[in-house]
Scaffold this motif. Structure first.
Motif, PDB file in Angstrom:
ATOM      1  N   LEU A  70      -8.267   4.637   6.424  1.00 35.67           N
ATOM      2  CA  LEU A  70      -8.230   4.555   4.971  1.00 35.67           C
ATOM      3  C   LEU A  70      -9.539   3.995   4.439  1.00 35.67           C
ATOM      4  O   LEU A  70     -10.208   3.206   5.091  1.00 35.67           O
ATOM      5  CB  LEU A  70      -7.069   3.664   4.519  1.00 35.67           C
ATOM      6  N   SER A  71      -9.905   4.412   3.254  1.00 33.12           N
ATOM      7  CA  SER A  71     -11.093   3.889   2.580  1.00 33.12           C
ATOM      8  C   SER A  71     -10.673   3.299   1.242  1.00 33.12           C
ATOM      9  O   SER A  71      -9.554   3.521   0.771  1.00 33.12           O
ATOM     10  CB  SER A  71     -12.120   5.006   2.358  1.00 33.12           C
ATOM     11  N   LYS A  72     -11.567   2.551   0.621  1.00 35.43           N
ATOM     12  CA  LYS A  72     -11.253   1.990  -0.683  1.00 35.43           C
ATOM     13  C   LYS A  72     -11.088   3.081  -1.724  1.00 35.43           C
ATOM     14  O   LYS A  72     -10.298   2.961  -2.657  1.00 35.43           O
ATOM     15  CB  LYS A  72     -12.352   1.005  -1.109  1.00 35.43           C
ATOM     16  N   MET A  73     -11.848   4.161  -1.574  1.00 36.83           N
ATOM     17  CA  MET A  73     -11.758   5.274  -2.506  1.00 36.83           C
ATOM     18  C   MET A  73     -12.285   6.524  -1.815  1.00 36.83           C
ATOM     19  O   MET A  73     -13.465   6.610  -1.490  1.00 36.83           O
ATOM     20  CB  MET A  73     -12.574   5.007  -3.778  1.00 36.83           C
ATOM     21  N   ARG A 156       2.216  -3.178  -3.774  1.00 42.69           N
ATOM     22  CA  ARG A 156       0.791  -2.920  -3.646  1.00 42.69           C
ATOM     23  C   ARG A 156       0.416  -2.808  -2.166  1.00 42.69           C
ATOM     24  O   ARG A 156       0.843  -3.614  -1.340  1.00 42.69           O
ATOM     25  CB  ARG A 156      -0.011  -4.055  -4.289  1.00 42.69           C
ATOM     26  N   GLY A 157      -0.380  -1.799  -1.837  1.00 43.36           N
ATOM     27  CA  GLY A 157      -0.781  -1.570  -0.459  1.00 43.36           C
ATOM     28  C   GLY A 157       0.076  -0.564   0.280  1.00 43.36           C
ATOM     29  O   GLY A 157      -0.319  -0.080   1.348  1.00 43.36           O
ATOM     30  N   GLN A 159       1.771   3.058   1.168  1.00 44.23           N
ATOM     31  CA  GLN A 159       1.243   4.423   1.131  1.00 44.23           C
ATOM     32  C   GLN A 159       2.203   5.376   0.423  1.00 44.23           C
ATOM     33  O   GLN A 159       3.417   5.247   0.536  1.00 44.23           O
ATOM     34  CB  GLN A 159       0.983   4.945   2.541  1.00 44.23           C
ATOM     35  N   VAL A 173      -2.888   5.019  -1.687  1.00 41.19           N
ATOM     36  CA  VAL A 173      -2.497   3.620  -1.518  1.00 41.19           C
ATOM     37  C   VAL A 173      -2.162   3.054  -2.893  1.00 41.19           C
ATOM     38  O   VAL A 173      -2.904   3.269  -3.866  1.00 41.19           O
ATOM     39  CB  VAL A 173      -3.617   2.800  -0.852  1.00 41.19           C
ATOM     40  N   ASP A 175      -1.847   0.722  -5.981  1.00 40.38           N
ATOM     41  CA  ASP A 175      -2.627  -0.350  -6.606  1.00 40.38           C
ATOM     42  C   ASP A 175      -1.730  -1.353  -7.322  1.00 40.38           C
ATOM     43  O   ASP A 175      -1.958  -2.559  -7.269  1.00 40.38           O
ATOM     44  CB  ASP A 175      -3.625   0.234  -7.609  1.00 40.38           C
ATOM     45  N   TYR A 196     -11.813   9.160 -10.488  1.00 37.63           N
ATOM     46  CA  TYR A 196     -11.435   9.223  -9.074  1.00 37.63           C
ATOM     47  C   TYR A 196     -10.067   9.908  -8.948  1.00 37.63           C
ATOM     48  O   TYR A 196      -9.338  10.036  -9.943  1.00 37.63           O
ATOM     49  CB  TYR A 196     -11.383   7.809  -8.477  1.00 37.63           C
ATOM     50  N   HIS A 224      -4.331   5.222  -5.697  1.00 40.62           N
ATOM     51  CA  HIS A 224      -5.609   5.934  -5.575  1.00 40.62           C
ATOM     52  C   HIS A 224      -5.667   6.644  -4.222  1.00 40.62           C
ATOM     53  O   HIS A 224      -5.017   6.228  -3.256  1.00 40.62           O
ATOM     54  CB  HIS A 224      -6.799   4.981  -5.705  1.00 40.62           C
ATOM     55  N   ALA A 226      -6.842   7.343  -0.760  1.00 39.30           N
ATOM     56  CA  ALA A 226      -7.515   6.525   0.251  1.00 39.30           C
ATOM     57  C   ALA A 226      -7.953   7.331   1.458  1.00 39.30           C
ATOM     58  O   ALA A 226      -8.802   6.873   2.220  1.00 39.30           O
ATOM     59  CB  ALA A 226      -6.599   5.383   0.697  1.00 39.30           C
TER      60      ALA A 226
END
Length: 233
Positions: A70-73, A156-157, A159, A173, A175, A196, A224, A226
């Protein structure tokens, strides 16, 4: 039981749809939203679950995609029609049908006779593309719980995975989760322009108004993109 509540038209976002223009003015009527969190590796068309005019959607027969970095965005994905949604943390897995507009210019409700069916608003962005994609589902029906009965339990967090027609999976993920009165529905936050790839899951919540035959609140999940997942075979 109607779960709709009229809202002012949302701000027109930077929508990218695979086949239709997003330049429609809307009087939003929100029902419940279906959130499904899990990705299926093997899937085929599921017939007879929707019935009537609603087209059956392909759904996965395996579990969610796991081990995806996973990435932040993540960067936007190419267009592909969403077919199922999964939320592993609360055990939701459901096929998706396309929702358009009704005669009053409001978003259609998913059919009440298919309680495990969620709906994707087809005049908005495709999940995985840039913009705020919207999936809705009922909280319950006259006969019992519906697809988004446990949506308020999302944290939050967590999937949310959306399976798409090209067998790719858009892994989102969460928010935040918001509970808001329908009289103050945050249309701009849900439908507004995003730079995004985002996802919004919407259903009803709060106390049930017996006179209006509707719940007084909405539960809204914001997420968002991920990670994009593309099967090797």
């Amino acid at each position: 039981m109607s779960l709709r509540v009229a809202e002012r038209p949302p701000a027109r976002g930077d929508v990218a749809d695979a086949s239709r223009s997003g330049g429609h003015r809307l009087i939003l009527a929100l029902a419940g939203v279906i959130t499904l969190g899990g990705v299926l590796l093997i899937w085929f068309g599921l017939s007879g679950i929707v019935g009537g005019e609603h087209e059956a959607a392909p759904v996965a027969t395996a579990g969610p995609v796991t081990g995806v970095p996973l990435s932040k965005m993540a960067k936007p994905m190419a267009a592909a029609r969403p077919t199922a949604v999964y939320i592993p943390s609360i055990g939701i897995a459901a096929p998706l049908t396309e929702l358009g507009l009704d005669a009053l210019g409001a978003i259609q409700n998913p059919p009440l006779d298919a309680p495990n069916l969620a709906g994707w608003y087809r005049y908005g962005p495709v999940p995985g593309q840039r913009g705020a994609a919207v999936i809705t589902g009922h909280l319950d029906t006259r006969s019992g719980p519906a697809v988004f009965a446990r949506l308020k339990e999302v944290k939050r967090g967590d999937q949310v995975q959306v399976l798409r027609a090209d067998r790719s999976v858009a892994v989102f993920v969460v928010d935040k989760v918001e509970h808001t009165p329908k009289s103050r529905f945050p249309a701009k936050k849900v439908y507004g322009k995003l730079r995004y790839p985002g996802l919004r899951l919407v259903t009803c919540g709060g106390a049930f108004d017996r006179q209006a035959h509707s719940y007084r609140d909405n539960t809204i999940v914001y997420a968002h993109l991920a990670a994009p997942y593309y099967p090797k075979n």
